[in-house]
Design an enzyme around this catalytic site. Structure first.
Site, PDB file in Angstrom:
ATOM      1  CD  GLN A 277     -10.903  -2.320  -0.299  1.00 40.43           C
ATOM      2  OE1 GLN A 277     -11.209  -2.021  -1.671  1.00 40.43           O
ATOM      3  NE2 GLN A 277     -10.063  -2.158   0.317  1.00 40.43           N
TER       4      GLN A 277
ATOM      5  CG  HIS B 244      -4.706   4.449  -3.573  1.00 39.14           C
ATOM      6  ND1 HIS B 244      -5.959   4.613  -4.502  1.00 39.14           N
ATOM      7  CD2 HIS B 244      -4.718   3.347  -2.881  1.00 39.14           C
ATOM      8  CE1 HIS B 244      -6.579   3.557  -4.080  1.00 39.14           C
ATOM      9  NE2 HIS B 244      -6.004   2.552  -3.056  1.00 39.14           N
TER      10      HIS B 244
ATOM     11  CE1 TYR C 227      -4.082   1.730   0.415  1.00 44.10           C
ATOM     12  CE2 TYR C 227      -3.453   2.422   2.540  1.00 44.10           C
ATOM     13  CZ  TYR C 227      -4.401   2.539   1.530  1.00 44.10           C
ATOM     14  OH  TYR C 227      -5.405   3.293   1.447  1.00 44.10           O
TER      15      TYR C 227
END
Length: 432
Positions: free
Chosen positions: A245, A139, A134
């Site tokens: 999710q 993002h 990640y």
């Protein structure tokens, strides 16, 4: 030995393979590895050169390749080739460059070339394990603002490369369709979740990192050595069902929202080919903590990022029927990563976890700070609340059946020939 630039990167060097000259992705300065199958034949290792594929197995059988790489080129996966020492990978690259640029070798090598258009590509390696990170900080910020406007980044983000274990069995090569997954989703207005096909299917623009030499269980990989454990890179699309999710990610993170399909481009652009495109890791923002010592290496900070331009395109069913060209959704640099590739490898093995040749690591979604470079629809459409308008007049909040996502990457540096990664693409099929 680290990130060596040599005669194989010479911009004046040309191949006798005509299609390699000026090729968007595969000039002779690239020479990525993959697993391909000629029509009606079995899979084997190959190297992309222009619009052709050189049969590495046939080269090995003919005694044209140096040892020990020659023995690994006879396999139907790249695992053993990825496992050889970097010096041996360099020797193989030099030999391939020589035979593909020496006119005297054309009569010997030309019969071992196949037209890539009539070949089937397979997964580059037998993936023993897959971990998704990640490291795209923009993002992480963009997504975090949608769920935690006052605290988009959790406290650990700038100290530890965040990652989770994905599902290796559902990684598929570019071109294989994605079947819309079922799962639990809980609409805000409902008291209980529903089990049905996802309504918020998304893509994620990532780089896939292929592990080369592994490490024994219990033996960490030092940050200064981590680069030597990277065999090469591909493009990676870690498809995500955002509604699944949102319901399942607490307290342990993604599960069914991610493990239904991940698409990887078929060609492994080697660490050696990328040597001219090494750039400095962008400095951290003022006030950010420095990496802990096990994640800090001055050489990695000076050369550990890559000068890559990443692009995402969409082709809808209606556009395909009209023979329209794909529309570009985003474009941005790969330097938008908070952690380097070496740092994620070193962190992964820091507790003694054993990495193996052919393991796949995803960087996580790479986004730019501005909308032009966002790496997912979740960001581009602000969670679906602001659908994008395509040139075809269609609107998209999330992906619909028949949509196709195409990812591309290009490495560029002054004084060197640009090289590309090929395409990472897949079309969405209806749920079953």
């Amino acid at each position: 030995m680290r990130w060596q630039i040599d005669e194989t990167h010479d911009p004046d060097r040309t191949s006798w393979v005509a299609s390699a000259k000026g090729h968007r992705d595969f000039p002779v300065q690239n020479l990525p590895y993959g697993i391909f199958a000629p029509a009606g034949e079995d899979p084997r290792a190959g190297v992309a050169i222009g619009d052709a594929i050189l049969d590495l197995r046939a080269c090995a059988v003919a005694g044209l390749l140096p040892a020990p790489a020659s023995a690994t080129c006879r396999d139907d996966t790249l695992n053993s080739l990825m496992a050889i020492a970097p010096a041996d990978r360099v020797a193989l690259r030099r030999r391939l460059t020589a035979v593909l640029t020496d006119p005297a070798m054309e009569s010997i090598i030309a019969p071992l070339l196949y037209d890539s258009a009539v070949c089937t590509m397979h997964l580059p390696a037998r993936i023993g394990d897959y971990t998704d990170f990640y490291v795209g900080i923009h993002h992480a910020n963009n997504v975090g603002r949608q769920f935690r406007p006052d605290n988009p980044l959790l406290p650990n983000y700038k100290y530890v490369p965040i990652g989770y274990h994905g599902r290796a069995s559902s990684v598929r090569v570019s071109g294989e369709p994605v079947i819309r997954p079922h799962g639990q989703r809980k609409p805000p207005e409902d008291d209980a979740p529903l089990f049905e096909p996802t309504q918020r299917l998304d893509y994620e623009l990532e780089l896939g990192v292929w592990v080369g030499e592994g490490n024994a269980l219990g033996d960490p990989i030092a940050i200064g050595d981590a680069g030597h454990h990277i065999a090469g890179l591909s493009l990676l699309n870690d498809w995500s069902a955002r509604d699944l999710q949102a319901w399942e990610y607490r307290p342990l993170g993604p599960f069914l929202s991610k493990n239904f399909h991940s698409t990887v481009s078929p060609w492994v652009v080697t660490a050696e080919a990328l040597a001219p495109f090494r750039v400095a890791q962008p400095p951290r923002s003022e006030g950010d903590p420095p990496p802990l010592p096990y994640l800090w290496d001055a050489a990695d900070q000076a050369h550990g990022a890559l000068g890559l331009t990443l692009e995402v395109f969409m082709l809808t069913a209606a556009m395909r029927a009209a023979d329209a060209t794909p529309v570009r959704l985003s474009c941005g640099p790969a330097t938008n990563m908070y952690w380097t590739l070496a740092q994620i490898v070193a962190h992964h093995a820091s507790n003694g976890c054993n990495l193996n040749p052919g393991d796949l690591l995803g960087t996580g979604t790479i986004s730019a700070p501005d909308r032009e470079g966002f790496g997912s629809l979740l960001e581009l459409t602000t969670g679906g609340s602001e659908p994008i308008l395509l040139a075809s007049g269609e609107r998209r909040g999330f992906l619909e059946d028949g949509d196709e996502i195409i990812m591309r990457a290009t490495a560029e540096a002054d004084g060197f020939v640009p090289i590309g990664f090929g395409e990472c693409r897949a079309v969405i099929l209806p749920a079953r």
